[in-house]
Motif scaffolding. Structure first.
Motif, PDB file in Angstrom:
ATOM      1  N   VAL A   1       0.813  -1.023   0.048  1.00  0.00           N
ATOM      2  CA  VAL A   1       0.202  -0.133   0.002  1.00  0.00           C
ATOM      3  C   VAL A   1       0.828   1.166  -0.178  1.00  0.00           C
ATOM      4  N   ARG A   2       0.870   1.991  -1.256  1.00  0.00           N
ATOM      5  CA  ARG A   2       1.782   3.167  -1.435  1.00  0.00           C
ATOM      6  C   ARG A   2       0.897   4.398  -0.744  1.00  0.00           C
ATOM      7  N   PHE A   3       1.843   5.325  -0.119  1.00  0.00           N
ATOM      8  CA  PHE A   3       1.045   6.662   0.518  1.00  0.00           C
ATOM      9  C   PHE A   3       2.142   7.765   0.550  1.00  0.00           C
ATOM     10  N   ALA A   4       1.607   9.174   0.650  1.00  0.00           N
ATOM     11  CA  ALA A   4       2.570  10.034   0.982  1.00  0.00           C
ATOM     12  C   ALA A   4       2.292  10.699   2.359  1.00  0.00           C
ATOM     13  N   LEU A   5       3.444  11.321   2.842  1.00  0.00           N
ATOM     14  CA  LEU A   5       3.225  11.912   4.196  1.00  0.00           C
ATOM     15  C   LEU A   5       3.865  13.228   4.150  1.00  0.00           C
ATOM     16  N   GLY A   6       2.932  14.181   4.736  1.00  0.00           N
ATOM     17  CA  GLY A   6       3.367  15.654   5.070  1.00  0.00           C
ATOM     18  C   GLY A   6       3.718  16.385   3.435  1.00  0.00           C
ATOM     19  N   ASN A   7       4.772  17.017   3.309  1.00  0.00           N
ATOM     20  CA  ASN A   7       5.059  17.898   2.144  1.00  0.00           C
ATOM     21  C   ASN A   7       5.573  16.903   1.001  1.00  0.00           C
ATOM     22  N   ALA A   8       5.404  15.422   1.116  1.00  0.00           N
ATOM     23  CA  ALA A   8       6.017  14.640  -0.092  1.00  0.00           C
ATOM     24  C   ALA A   8       4.993  14.985  -1.309  1.00  0.00           C
ATOM     25  N   LYS A   9       5.673  14.637  -2.350  1.00  0.00           N
ATOM     26  CA  LYS A   9       4.806  14.605  -3.519  1.00  0.00           C
ATOM     27  C   LYS A   9       4.272  13.192  -3.704  1.00  0.00           C
TER      28      LYS A   9
END
Length: 186
Positions: A127-135
């Motif tokens: 499961v891929r996701f982004a956290l905070g200011n990440a693109k």
């Protein structure tokens, strides 16, 4: 005699058409439940493709059916492969969870999981996701199918295969059923 043979042939064609249509409908509406032997991932926290402002204290993976408490593993990997999960995976019926380290930085992450379904088959996924200011990850090939997605793909596949078999059978009967027979001259 020719009119009687034509009526029989017409009834045969109608019967074949009805049988083909019925088999297509039944194959779509009543799929074999034994095809999907593993407990599918229903949902996760964080969700696939989600962009979080802050990381929840734990990762949760919810499955369609209970999973076994043997060999369960959850890894929270950053882009360099470093594991940010805290502790071992915990299995509670159909939920597998793992804590998350509090010092996790912004970035793109993968929840890599491995478990054993109720029937004993090994399962794994990402499961891929982004956290905070990440693109956010925009690659469509990184999508992971959920159980609902797999169900609809299975339904479409049944419909396509059923239609193909039906049209093939209809075509064979139509082509080979129309062969003219030599007339008897008595």
């Amino acid at each position: 005699m020719c009119a009687a043979a034509s009526q029989v042939h017409g009834r045969l064609r109608r019967g074949l058409f009805v049988a083909t249509a019925l088999s297509v409908v039944l194959s779509v509406l009543m799929p074999a439940h034994g095809v999907s032997a593993h407990s599918a991932l229903q949902s996760s926290t964080p969700q696939l493709g989600e962009h979080l402002a802050s990381m929840p204290p734990q990762i949760e993976l919810r499955f369609a059916e209970p999973v076994k408490d043997i060999g369960a593993k959850v890894t929270l990997a950053d882009e360099q492969g470093k594991n940010w999960a805290a502790g071992s995976a915990v299995v509670d019926a159909a939920v597998v969870s793992s804590g998350v380290r509090s010092d996790i930085p912004d970035g793109r992450y993968e929840v890599r999981w491995r478990s054993v379904s109720g029937d004993g088959a090994p399962m794994s996924g990402v499961v891929r996701f982004a956290l905070g200011n990440a693109k956010a990850d925009s690659n469509p090939l990184h999508a992971v199918l959920t159980a609902r997605d797999a169900f609809w793909i299975q339904m479409v596949a049944f419909a396509v295969v059923g239609a193909f078999v039906g049209y093939t059978a209809y075509g064979l009967v139509t082509v080979y059923g129309r062969r003219s027979r030599p007339r008897r001259t008595d």
